[in-house]
Design an enzyme around this catalytic site. Structure first.
Site, PDB file in Angstrom:
ATOM      1  N   GLY A  60       0.857  -1.034   0.342  1.00 43.38           N
ATOM      2  CA  GLY A  60       0.117   0.298   0.010  1.00 43.38           C
ATOM      3  C   GLY A  60       1.163   1.253  -0.327  1.00 43.38           C
ATOM      4  NE  ARG A  77      -0.978 -11.731  -0.839  1.00 46.91           N
ATOM      5  CZ  ARG A  77      -1.486 -10.875  -0.474  1.00 46.91           C
ATOM      6  NH1 ARG A  77      -0.892  -9.649  -1.135  1.00 46.91           N
ATOM      7  NH2 ARG A  77      -2.811 -10.877  -0.268  1.00 46.91           N
ATOM      8  CG  HIS A  95       4.793  -7.206  42.188  1.00 47.42           C
ATOM      9  ND1 HIS A  95       5.095  -7.667  43.162  1.00 47.42           N
ATOM     10  CD2 HIS A  95       3.265  -7.462  42.151  1.00 47.42           C
ATOM     11  CE1 HIS A  95       4.111  -8.451  43.849  1.00 47.42           C
ATOM     12  NE2 HIS A  95       3.422  -8.779  43.510  1.00 47.42           N
TER      13      HIS A  95
END
Ligand code: PEP
Ligand code: MG
Length: 901
Positions: free
Chosen positions: A105, A363, A481
Site C-alpha cells: 500500500g 503469495r 511487580h
C-alpha cells in the site's frame, strides 16, 4: 539493446521467481506462474533498472523503452486476441508497482486504463453491463486524476482538499439528491453523468483535459508509479523498515480480466490449506458474477469454494465445485501445483471470465499460530521441507496462541478498542470488573470470572491476582511487580494503561466518556495490550495434546545451542516449566516466596525489626518455609541446576500501606499503630529501586544471608541423602563491586561447609552473581575472580543504564514510541546497542578470567525472541524466562542457531 521489459503470458515468461531484484516480488511471481503453465492474464514488467534511470536522468526513460513497451504490448494483444484502445475489440490494463521487498500500500496503482470514448461502447457490448463499465470509468477518472494528474505532477491542492476528495463529494451530493445511502444504489446513468461532471471539474482544476487517448493514459500511469517510489508514504516506510532507497520499483502492466461479465464469470480468494486450523484441505471463498473487491470488501457474502469447506449453516450454499466442476478441478490442480512448487501454503486470487480461469496472484499465505505449527510439521512429514525450514516457518510469538486462550480474532477486528496498555502477560481473558483483591477472590469462589482492575499492584494483591482471570493496571511497566508475577503464572495481564480512571470508592472505571461499573464485563488481549468493553469469545489452548506442537518442540532441541531455563519460585511452576522443556531454573526470586498472605507477616517482621536480635528471631521464622520450598523445587528439577537468588526485596513492595493492614500488623508485632507508622516512615526511601535492596541487605544484615544459605544447603543435603540430584546455584543480587560479592560469598561458603560437616553429606553447589549494574559489567573481570557463574539481570541493567524507573516507564513510554524516540520498550526487548554492549563487555571481561565461565540471562528479555538471538550471538550459555515462555524461547534459540550457523 539492454532488456528493460519482460513479458509474461500463454505459458512463456522472460522472468522467474529468482529475479525479484530486477522484476520486483509481484513481477517475478507472475512470471513464475506463467512459466509453470498456469494461466495468468498476460502482461509485462518494466524493470527496477528503469526506475533508477528515471531518477538519475531527470524523470526520463532509457531511449529504447518506448519501443520495448510497444513490442511487449503487441505480444499481449496477440495473446488476448484483442487490441489495447481498439474501438471494436479492446481490452483494459492495470499498472501496478512492485519492489523486491513488499511495501504493501505504499506506492500507487491505476486500474481500468484504456477506457476512452472510443472503447466504452464496445466494452458495454462485450459485457452487456453498462453499469459496470461506467462505474469502472469513474473509478479510472478518480484514480488517474489523483495519482497521475495531481500527486505525480506534485500539485499541492488548494485548502489541502485533493481532487479525489472533491470528486468523492460529488458522489455524495448525487446520493443526497436522490436520497440514496450506498454507492451500490447508483445506476449506469448516474455513473455516466458523474464521469462527465468529473471531467469538467478536472479540466477546471488542472487546466487540461482528462486524457481520452489510451497510450497517454498508459504512460501517465507508468510515470506516476515510478514517481510514487519517492512519494511521502514510501519514503517514510523505507526509513522505518530500514530498506534501501536505491532498490527502486518495477512496474507491472497487465491485461485486466473481469469476473462480473455475467453468469459464466466469477471471482474468489483461496488458500492451499486452511489458514485458521492448518488442515490440509483446499479452502476458499467465491462469488458468481463479481469483482475481487466484492469478496474482500464484505459487501456480498461469498460462498465456500468446495463441499469440504462448507460449515453446518452453509450446506445449502452453492460451492464452485458444484457450480462449475470443471473449472474447480482446474483450480484445484493449480493450487496443488503452486503449493508444491513454492513449498509453502499459498494465498491465491483467481477470476473466471466467461468460463475461462485466470490466476491473478500467488503469495505465501498468512496463517495463525496453530495453523503455522501444523502446516510446518505436516509439510516436513510430507517431505516438502527440511527440518531447518520447519523451524523457520513459525514465528516464536505465534506460539502464544497455542499456549494461552486467545480472543477470537474475527470478533476482535469488529470490536472497538476501549484502551491500550503494555502487553505484560499474553493471551486473552474476559471477566467482570472487580476493584479489590479480596473481591477477586470472593467472586471467583462464587464461580464468577473476574478481571482485577487496580491502579498498581502490591504483594497484598497476590491472592486476588491469582484468583482473577486477568489483571489490568493503570500504572507500571513490563517488569513491574504485576507483570512479573502474572507472566510467571501464564496469566493475561495489561499494565501501564494510563487512560484508565479508577474510582475505588464508587467502584467505577472510566475511559474517556465510557463509564464501567463493578461487575461489568471487559475483555483483555494481553498479547497486544488491548482492552475491550464486553465479553468477547475466547479460543482455548491445549498445548500438551497438540501433536504438531510437541514435534516442533523436539526439533528445537536438535538445533539450539542455548540452554533454556525458567524463572520460578513455586514448586508447581517449576513442574509446569519442566513439562514445557525447561532445563533448570535460572532465577528463583526468594522474596516472591513470601507473597502469600500467611507468609508476608514474617517478611514484614524481619524488615521492620529494630535491632539484630529481633531480626535474627524474625529471620529464623522464615527458615522452615524456605527450606521446604527449596526442597520441593530442587526435587522437581532433579538433575537440573536451580539458581536461587538471595533475598532482593524492594522494601516498599513489602511494607503495608493501608490503615487496616497497619493496625493488624501493629497487633501482631506488639506495637502501637503510632510506633509502627513511625517505623514504616523511617524505612521509606526516596528511590527504593536504588536503595536498601539486593546484596546491600545481606551485607548490612548478614543473618539474612546465613538463614537462606542454611535453608538451601539443608534442603540439598536432605535430597542428596534421598538420592535426588540437587544442584543449587546460589546467586548474589545487585552486585556492583568484587568486594560486595566476596563478602556474601564467604558467608554462603562458610554455611555450606558447616552443613556438610554436620550432615556428613557431600553435595555440589556453586556461588555466582547477578550482573545487573553497569559497574558490574565494567569490572566483570574482578568479580569473576571469585564468582562461579554470571546471570545478567537485564531488568535492573536496563533500569540503571537508561536511568528509566522500571515501574514508571508507562507514563512516558507511549509518547516515546509514538515520537520514535524509542523503537520498542527496552524492558521488553533488549536495547542491543546500549544495554547489550554492557552485556558483551561483561561476557568478555568475565571470560578473560575464567574461560568457561557459565553465563546466563534471567531478566524478562530471556523470553523475548529478538533478545534471545542477541544472547546466542553474545555466547551466553542459557536464557531463563517465565515457564509459559519456555517453548517460545526454545524455538527462538533454535532459529538463532540456524540464522548464525
Ligand atoms: C533483573 O533485574 O533483571 C532481575 C532478573 O531481577 P529482578 O527483576 O528481580 O530485579
Ligand atoms: Mg534485579
Amino acid at each position: 539493446m539492454k532488456k528493460f521489459v519482460y513479458t509474461f503470458g500463454e505459458g512463456k515468461a522472460g522472468g522467474s521467481a529468482d529475479m525479484k531484484k530486477l522484476l520486483g516480488g509481484k513481477g517475478a511471481n507472475l512470471a513464475e506462474m506463467t512459466n509453470l503453465g498456469i494461466p495468468v492474464p498476460p502482461g509485462f514488467t518494466i524493470t527496477a533498472d528503469v526506475c533508477s534511470h528515471f531518477y538519475e536522468n531527470k524523470h526520463t526513460y532509457p531511449d529504447t523503452l518506448e519501443k520495448q513497451v510497444s513490442e511487449a504490448l503487441k505480444k499481449v494483444e496477440s495473446i488476448m486476441r484483442r487490441k489495447f484502445g481498439d474501438s471494436e475489440n479492446p481490452f483494459l490494463v492495470s499498472v501496478r508497482s512492485g519492489a523486491a521487498v513488499s511495501m504493501p500500500g505504499m506506492m500507487e496503482t491505476v486500474l481500468n486504463l484504456g477506457l476512452t470514448s472510443k472503447t466504452i461502447p464496445s466494452i458495454i457490448k462485450l459485457t452487456e453491463n453498462p453499469r459496470f463499465v461506467f462505474d469502472s470509468y469513474r473509478r479510472l477518472i478518480m484514480m488517474y486524476s489523483d495519482v497521475v494528474m495531481e500527486k505525480a505532477a506534485e500539485i499541492e491542492p488548494e485548502n489541502r482538499i485533493g481532487i479525489r476528495e472533491t470528486l468523492e463529494e460529488l458522489i455524495e451530493e448525487k446520493k443526497r439528491g436522490k436520497e440514496l445511502k450506498e454507492d451500490t444504489e447508483l445506476g449506469a446513468e448516474d455513473w455516466e453523468e458523474l464521469s462527465e461532471h468529473f471531467k469538467e471539474v478536472i479540466k477546471k482544476q488542472f487546466g487540461k483535459d482528462f486524457p481520452d487517448d489510451p497510450q497517454e493514459q498508459l504512460w501517465g500511469a507508468i510515470g506516476a508509479v515510478f514517481k510514487s517510489w519517492n512519494g511521502k508514504r514510501a519514503v517514510s516506510y523505507r526509513k522505518i523498515e530500514g530498506l534501501p532507497d536505491e532498490m527502486g520499483t518495477a512496474v507491472n502492466v497487465q491485461a485486466m480480466v473481469f469476473g462480473n461479465t455475467g453468469d459464466t464469470s466469477a471471482t474468489g480468494v483461496a488458500f492451499t490449506r486452511n489458514p485458521a486450523t492448518g488442515e490440509n484441505i483446499f479452502y476458499g471463498e467465491w462469488l458468481l458474477n463479481a469483482q475481487g473487491e466484492d469478496v474482500v470488501a464484505g459487501t456480498r457474502t461469498p460462498n465456500p469454494i468446495n463441499i469440504a469447506g462448507k460449515t453446518q449453516n452453509e450446506k445449502r450454499k452453492l460451492s464452485l465445485e458444484e457450480a462449475m466442476p470443471e473449472l474447480y478441478s482446474q483450480l484445484d490442480k493449480y493450487q496443488q501445483h503452486l503449493e508444491t512448487h513454492y513449498r509453502n501454503m499459498q494465498d491465491l486470487e483467481f477470476t473466471i471470465e466467461d468460463g475461462r480461469l485466470w490466476m491473478l496472484q500467488t503469495r505465501a499465505g498468512k496463517r495463525n499460530g496453530p495453523a503455522a505449527v501444523k502446516i510446518a510439521v505436516d509439510m516436513y512429514e510430507e517431505g516438502l521441507i527440511t527440518k531447518e525450514e520447519t523451524l523457520l516457518r513459525v514465528m516464536p510469538s505465534q506460539l502464544d496462541e497455542l499456549l494461552h486462550p486467545t480472543v477470537d480474532s474475527k470478533t476482535e477486528v469488529q470490536t472497538e478498542v476501549l484502551a491500550n496498555g503494555l502487553p505484560a502477560g499474553p493471551g486473552g481473558a474476559a471477566g467482570q470488573i472487580v476493584f479489590t483483591a479480596d473481591d477477586a477472590e470472593h467472586w471467583t469462589k462464587e464461580g464468577r470470572e473476574v478481571v482485577l482492575v487496580r491502579s498498581e499492584t502490591s504483594p497484598e494483591d497476590v491472592h486476588g491476582m491469582h484468583a482473577a482471570k486477568a489483571i489490568l493496571t493503570a500504572r507500571g511497566g513490563m517488569t513491574s511487580h504485576a507483570a512479573l508475577v502474572a507472566r510467571g503464572w501464564g496469566k493475561c495481564c495489561i499494565v501501564g494503561c494510563g487512560v484508565l480512571n479508577i474510582d475505588r470508592i464508587n467502584k467505577t472505571l472510566s475511559v474517556n466518556n465510557t463509564v464501567l461499573n463493578e461487575g461489568d464485563w471487559i475483555t483483555l488481549n494481553g498479547t497486544k495490550g488491548i482492552v475491550y468493553e464486553g465479553q468477547l469469545p475466547l479460543k482455548s489452548a491445549d498445548p500438551q495434546n497438540n501433536e504438531s506442537f510437541q514435534k516442533l518442540m523436539k526439533f528445537t532441541d536438535e538445533v539450539k545451542i542455548l540452554g533454556i531455563r525458567a524463572n520460578a519460585e513455586r514448586p508447581e511452576d517449576a513442574v509446569q516449566a519442566r513439562t514445557f522443556g525447561a532445563e533448570g531454573i535460572g532465577l528463583c526470586r526468594t522474596e516472591h516466596m513470601f507473597f502469600d498472605p500467611e507468609r508476608i507477616i514474617h517478611m514484614r517482621k524481619m524488615i521492620l525489626a529494630e535491632n539484630e536480635d529481633n531480626r535474627r528471631e524474625a529471620v529464623m521464622d522464615l527458615l522452615p518455609f524456605q527450606r521446604q520450598d527449596f526442597y520441593e523445587i530442587l526435587k522437581a528439577m532433579d538433575g537440573y541446576p536451580v539458581t536461587i537468588r538471595l533475598l532482593d526485596p524492594p522494601l516498599h513492595e513489602f511494607l503495608p500501606q493501608e490503615k487496616k493492614q497497619i493496625s493488624q500488623l501493629a497487633k501482631e508485632l506488639n506495637l502501637s499503630e503510632d510506633q509502627l507508622q513511625k517505623r514504616i516512615e523511617s524505612l521509606q526511601e526516596m528511590n527504593p529501586m536504588l536503595g536498601h535492596r539486593g546484596c546491600r541487605l545481606g551485607i548490612t544484615y548478614p543473618e539474612i544471608t546465613e538463614m537462606q544459605a542454611i535453608a538451601i544447603f539443608e534442603a540439598t543435603a536432605q535430597l542428596t541423602k534421598e538420592g535426588v540430584k540437587a544442584l543449587p546455584e546460589v546467586m548474589i543480587p545487585l552486585v556492583g563491586t568484587a568486594a560486595e560479592f566476596e563478602h556474601q560469598d564467604a558467608i554462603v561458603r562458610k554455611i555450606a561447609n558447616q552443613i556438610k560437616k554436620e550432615t556428613e553429606i557431600n553435595f555440589p553447589y556453586l556461588v555466582g552473581t547477578m550482573i545487573e549494574i553497569p559497574r558490574a559489567c565494567i569490572t566483570a573481570d574482578e568479580i569473576a575472580q571469585k564468582a562461579e557463574f554470571f546471570s545478567f539481570g537485564t531488568n535492573d541493567l536496563t533500569q540503571t543504564t537508561y536511568g528509566f524507573s522500571r515501574d514508571d516507564i508507562g507514563s512516558f513510554l507511549p509518547t516515546y514510541l509514538e515520537e520514535k524516540i524509542l523503537l520498542h520498550d527496552p524492558f521488553q526487548s533488549l536495547d542491543q546497542s546500549g544495554v547489550g554492549e554492557l552485556v558483551t563487555i561483561g561476557v568478555e571481561k568475565g571470560r578473560s578470567v575464567k574461560k568457561d565461565l557459565k553465563i546466563g540471562i534471567c531478566g524478562e528479555h530471556g523470553g523475548d525472541p529478538a533478545s534471545i538471538e542477541f544472547c546466542h550471538r553474545a555466547g551466553l550459555n542459557y536464557v531463563s524466562c517465565s515457564p509459559f515462555r519456555v517453548p517460545i524461547a526454545r524455538l527462538a534459540a533454535a532459529q538463532a542457531a540456524l540464522a548464525n550457523s
